[in-house]
Design a protein around this motif. Structure first.
Motif, PDB file in Angstrom:
ATOM      1  N   SER A  12     -15.689  -4.545   0.233  1.00  0.00           N
ATOM      2  CA  SER A  12     -14.919  -3.996  -0.936  1.00  0.00           C
ATOM      3  C   SER A  12     -15.891  -4.413  -2.359  1.00  0.00           C
ATOM      4  O   SER A  12     -15.105  -4.021  -3.265  1.00  0.00           O
ATOM      5  CB  SER A  12     -13.655  -4.540  -1.101  1.00  0.00           C
ATOM      6  OG  SER A  12     -13.655  -5.835  -0.979  1.00  0.00           O
ATOM      7  N   LEU A  13     -16.643  -5.383  -2.258  1.00  0.00           N
ATOM      8  CA  LEU A  13     -17.230  -5.824  -3.618  1.00  0.00           C
ATOM      9  C   LEU A  13     -18.066  -4.610  -4.177  1.00  0.00           C
ATOM     10  O   LEU A  13     -18.134  -4.806  -5.351  1.00  0.00           O
ATOM     11  CB  LEU A  13     -18.442  -6.915  -2.933  1.00  0.00           C
ATOM     12  CG  LEU A  13     -17.971  -8.151  -2.406  1.00  0.00           C
ATOM     13  CD1 LEU A  13     -19.198  -9.001  -1.971  1.00  0.00           C
ATOM     14  CD2 LEU A  13     -17.202  -8.973  -3.560  1.00  0.00           C
ATOM     15  N   ILE A  67      -2.200  -6.306  -5.572  1.00  0.00           N
ATOM     16  CA  ILE A  67      -2.294  -5.392  -4.739  1.00  0.00           C
ATOM     17  C   ILE A  67      -3.568  -5.792  -3.602  1.00  0.00           C
ATOM     18  O   ILE A  67      -4.490  -6.412  -4.356  1.00  0.00           O
ATOM     19  CB  ILE A  67      -2.670  -4.018  -4.891  1.00  0.00           C
ATOM     20  CG1 ILE A  67      -3.767  -3.668  -5.811  1.00  0.00           C
ATOM     21  CG2 ILE A  67      -1.620  -3.343  -5.906  1.00  0.00           C
ATOM     22  CD1 ILE A  67      -4.550  -2.362  -6.170  1.00  0.00           C
ATOM     23  N   THR A  68      -3.397  -5.848  -2.345  1.00  0.00           N
ATOM     24  CA  THR A  68      -4.473  -6.250  -1.459  1.00  0.00           C
ATOM     25  C   THR A  68      -5.611  -5.448  -1.655  1.00  0.00           C
ATOM     26  O   THR A  68      -5.608  -4.049  -2.041  1.00  0.00           O
ATOM     27  CB  THR A  68      -3.896  -6.437   0.036  1.00  0.00           C
ATOM     28  OG1 THR A  68      -3.620  -4.919   0.174  1.00  0.00           O
ATOM     29  CG2 THR A  68      -2.737  -7.215   0.081  1.00  0.00           C
ATOM     30  N   GLU A  69      -6.752  -5.837  -1.424  1.00  0.00           N
ATOM     31  CA  GLU A  69      -8.108  -5.255  -1.260  1.00  0.00           C
ATOM     32  C   GLU A  69      -7.946  -4.019  -0.173  1.00  0.00           C
ATOM     33  O   GLU A  69      -8.524  -2.849  -0.382  1.00  0.00           O
ATOM     34  CB  GLU A  69      -9.140  -5.840  -1.428  1.00  0.00           C
ATOM     35  CG  GLU A  69      -9.239  -6.688   0.142  1.00  0.00           C
ATOM     36  CD  GLU A  69     -10.749  -7.401   0.247  1.00  0.00           C
ATOM     37  OE1 GLU A  69     -11.829  -6.687  -0.076  1.00  0.00           O
ATOM     38  OE2 GLU A  69     -10.761  -8.401   1.141  1.00  0.00           O
ATOM     39  N   GLU A  78      -8.330   1.734   0.720  1.00  0.00           N
ATOM     40  CA  GLU A  78      -7.949   2.505   2.141  1.00  0.00           C
ATOM     41  C   GLU A  78      -7.613   3.933   1.389  1.00  0.00           C
ATOM     42  O   GLU A  78      -8.201   5.037   1.795  1.00  0.00           O
ATOM     43  CB  GLU A  78      -6.405   2.239   2.468  1.00  0.00           C
ATOM     44  CG  GLU A  78      -6.018   2.899   3.401  1.00  0.00           C
ATOM     45  CD  GLU A  78      -4.536   2.829   3.967  1.00  0.00           C
ATOM     46  OE1 GLU A  78      -4.189   3.451   4.969  1.00  0.00           O
ATOM     47  OE2 GLU A  78      -3.988   1.501   3.740  1.00  0.00           O
ATOM     48  N   ASN A  79      -7.553   4.049   0.224  1.00  0.00           N
ATOM     49  CA  ASN A  79      -7.443   5.351  -0.528  1.00  0.00           C
ATOM     50  C   ASN A  79      -7.691   5.211  -1.765  1.00  0.00           C
ATOM     51  O   ASN A  79      -6.853   5.156  -2.716  1.00  0.00           O
ATOM     52  CB  ASN A  79      -6.115   6.101  -0.475  1.00  0.00           C
ATOM     53  CG  ASN A  79      -6.292   7.612  -0.955  1.00  0.00           C
ATOM     54  OD1 ASN A  79      -6.941   7.999  -1.530  1.00  0.00           O
ATOM     55  ND2 ASN A  79      -5.357   8.671  -0.194  1.00  0.00           N
ATOM     56  N   GLY A 128       0.842  -1.134  -0.184  1.00  0.00           N
ATOM     57  CA  GLY A 128      -0.029  -0.088  -0.089  1.00  0.00           C
ATOM     58  C   GLY A 128       0.717   1.336  -0.042  1.00  0.00           C
ATOM     59  O   GLY A 128       0.603   2.431  -0.519  1.00  0.00           O
ATOM     60  N   LEU A 129       1.984   1.291   0.691  1.00  0.00           N
ATOM     61  CA  LEU A 129       3.039   2.438   0.744  1.00  0.00           C
ATOM     62  C   LEU A 129       3.369   2.809  -0.600  1.00  0.00           C
ATOM     63  O   LEU A 129       3.703   3.947  -1.119  1.00  0.00           O
ATOM     64  CB  LEU A 129       4.042   2.147   1.522  1.00  0.00           C
ATOM     65  CG  LEU A 129       3.663   2.157   3.114  1.00  0.00           C
ATOM     66  CD1 LEU A 129       4.861   1.758   4.105  1.00  0.00           C
ATOM     67  CD2 LEU A 129       3.130   3.419   3.556  1.00  0.00           C
TER      68      LEU A 129
END
Length: 670
Positions: free
Chosen positions: A574-575, A537-539, A544-545, A507-508
């Motif tokens: 997140s769906l 990338i993770t959901e 998150e942004n 995420g960073l």
């Protein structure tokens, strides 16, 4: 090497007294030599004058005694000396002085031509001196008496013969003149001798005084240099041990004092670390000038609030440290709480904008166990970190029995280990196959690239170090290492043009504005086409942004890269975002796949994620496929790809054994 004007001016400022004294000493020496030479010439002239007048009297006496005319001629020769001196004196006393006539007069008096300028110079410029004035007065008086020889000589010249009466008369007159002129001549000579001794004494005293002044100046200058050097050394020592911005002691002095404090047996000390919570916001919004003013302000306020025996230091950036000698745990906590309140109460306004200020404070009681300076500093640093971890604007006391602190310390240890691993290039790449479930697609390499850490001969899985890397902001560096080395390997593998290589991004990294230029350069260097890369990338990091993530992904998709949404299903909210995220694959989280045969809820979750993903136009990948039954169930549901130990375990990701490089299809990376 040329010197700057400033350096030249400093040299002049230092050297000018010495130059002046040397010039004065040189001028005085030259003047002394001139005066001495002139006095010597004047005394020599006086000797010639005395000899002339003495010889004139002598030869006239001899003439009176013998009547021999040869003595008259000798008289005239002798008389020419005092007469020449008289003519020179009268020429110099004229207004204006006739130097040429004076030169001719002294020359006629028998003086050496080289001495005459000195005699004239001394007479013209120093006859006002008392000794010179008295000598010239004696010269003039003696000369007046000697002039009485002129009529006697003229009478002798006029008479060719001399009788007895005239002889006795001439002898009498000469005796009278001699009686008068002899004491005057002696006094003239004595005065000149005395004057010469006085002048020599004055010149000696003057030269000695100038030498003394020179010595005193050297001593004064040396003292000034030494004092200046001591000031510079003191300033350098102060600068070496104090912070230039706040004037507080710096880390070097702080650590020296801490070492001495820890060496005192049986004493109870405390140590604090203070970190400002909002400093970055002040620096970013108000600029460095605002940050500097805030540091000065809080330094003053904190310094006023501590005890006189305490040492407050700026350790760097917005970090401060305090050594509290002979301080009980209760007093240390009370002081820390007061300092936190002082920081929170600061009303900091810059360019009309008001900033909220607070501080996180870590406290260590050094009497609880034997600390080395390094251990004490580390403990205080950890306590301060814990204060920030627990929400900032608070005080945390270091406790060895604190489980959260112990875990934090373990993660903190990973920071140094990961930095060393990056420096020593001790990471390794592995890959795990991602296979199609229905087998309809043409065989092409499709795998996920995994990271391992080699440490002390063992390979550590990501779960051992990724949490610490994420917590302390090291993931962007790890992501770059993976991308750079993965591209080097991909470029040497067969079938790369049709393959798919998945690389995880943190995420960073999604927030790192410099990653896109880095990726463009890396692709250009490796000649790997961008469309063979699929970034996972993770959901959680994606939603998150969301807007930032979408912009980042679109920019990379414009280069040709693809994306997979990893660990999907952990956060079912997140769906609703799946349709907005520009991903090509959805990876169903392995926690649902592993137990789907025995847990109907997991089966339904996998089936639902697969259907929704297909409706959104995304392909699905199931993780943790560990046996044939799970693979058959996934085929029944219609999942596109599978990944797990049943299909292949992770293996080193290496170039082909042949080392041949397959011609690559270039993709646009602009």
């Amino acid at each position: 090497m040329t010197q700057s004007p400033k350096t030249t001016l400093r040299l002049i400022a230092v050297a000018w007294p010495f130059v002046l004294i040397v010039l004065l000493q040189t001028a005085l020496a030259t003047f002394s030599l001139q005066v001495t030479s002139s006095l010597r010439a004047f005394v020599t002239g006086e000797s010639l004058w005395s000899k002339g007048q003495h010889d004139a009297l002598y030869y006239l006496n001899r003439y009176a005694e013998s009547g021999n005319r040869a003595f008259v001629a000798r008289y005239h020769e002798a008389m020419a000396m005092p007469m020449g001196d008289r003519a020179a004196r009268l020429a110099l006393e004229a207004d204006p002085p006739d130097v040429d006539a004076a030169f001719r007069g002294f020359l006629a008096a028998g003086n050496h031509p080289d001495d005459i300028p000195n005699i004239i110079w001394l007479f013209r410029y120093f006859r006002w001196l008392p000794v010179m004035e008295a000598s010239i007065r004696d010269w003039r008086t003696a000369e007046g008496v000697l002039m009485q020889l002129i009529p006697i000589g003229e009478a002798i010249d006029a008479s060719r013969h001399i009788n007895e009466v005239d002889r006795r008369d001439i002898t009498r007159q000469l005796d009278e003149i001699n009686a008068l002129v002899t004491p005057l001549t002696r006094r003239f000579s004595d005065r000149l001798g005395e004057g010469m001794r006085q002048v020599q004494t004055v010149l000696f005293i003057s030269n000695a005084a100038m030498a003394l002044v020179f010595i005193l100046l050297i001593v004064w200058r040396l003292n000034s240099f030494l004092a200046h050097r001591r000031n510079i050394e003191g300033q350098l020592s102060h600068n070496a041990n104090h912070d230039g911005l706040t004037g507080l002691p710096n880390r070097r002095l702080f650590e020296e004092r801490l070492t001495r404090a820890l060496e005192q047996p049986g004493s109870r000390h405390a140590l604090m670390f203070i970190d400002l919570d909002q400093f970055k916001a002040v620096n970013d919004n108000g600029g460095h000038a605002a940050g500097d003013e805030l540091l000065r302000r809080i330094s003053r306020d904190l310094d006023k609030a501590i005890r006189g025996t305490d040492l407050l230091a700026r350790l760097g950036g917005d970090e401060f440290g305090i050594i509290l000698p002979n301080c009980s745990p209760e007093d240390a906590l009370r002081i820390a709480l007061r300092l936190r309140e002082i920081a929170e109460a600061i009303d900091f306004v810059w360019n009309g904008h008001r900033y909220s200020i607070s501080a996180s404070i870590g406290v260590v009681h050094l009497a609880e166990r034997r600390f080395t300076p390094q251990e004490a500093l580390r403990a205080a640093d950890i306590a301060c970190y814990m204060a920030k971890e627990k929400g900032r604007n608070r005080v945390h006391v270091f406790e060895t029995t604190d489980a959260a602190q112990t875990q934090f310390t373990a993660n903190l240890n990973w920071v140094q280990r990961l930095h060393r691993a990056l420096e020593e290039d001790r990471f390794q790449l592995y890959c795990q196959e991602i296979a199609t479930i229905d087998g309809d697609e043409a065989p092409a390499e499709h795998c996920e690239i995994l990271l391992r850490l080699e440490e002390n001969g063992r390979l550590l899985a990501p779960g051992a170090f990724i949490p610490a890397a994420e917590r302390f902001g090291l993931m962007p560096a790890l992501d770059r290492w993976v991308v750079r080395h993965a591209l080097d390997v991909i470029g040497q593998r067969k079938g790369v043009a049709t393959g798919t290589y998945s690389i995880n991004l943190s995420g960073l990294t999604l927030k790192d504005e410099t990653f896109l230029p880095f990726l463009r350069e890396a692709l250009h260097r490796s000649r790997v086409p961008a469309d063979v890369l699929c970034f996972e990338i993770t959901e959680t990091s994606a939603i998150e942004n969301l807007d930032e993530a979408i912009a980042f992904m679109n920019a990379m998709r414009a280069m040709g890269c693809r994306f997979a949404l990893d660990d999907f299903g952990v956060g079912m909210s997140s769906l609703t975002y799946l349709k907005r995220l520009p991903v090509d694959y959805v990876k169903i989280d392995g926690s649902f796949v592993r137990d789907m045969l025995t847990d109907k809820a997991d089966w339904m979750t996998v089936e639902m994620i697969n259907q929704i993903s297909h409706l959104a136009g995304r392909r699905t990948i199931a993780e943790f496929v560990e046996n044939a039954d799970i693979l058959a169930a996934l085929r029944t549901i219609g999942v596109d790809y599978a990944q797990g130990y049943f299909l292949g375990r992770p293996e080193p990701f290496l170039p082909d054994a042949t080392g041949s490089v397959i011609p690559l299809r270039r993709a646009g990376v602009a």
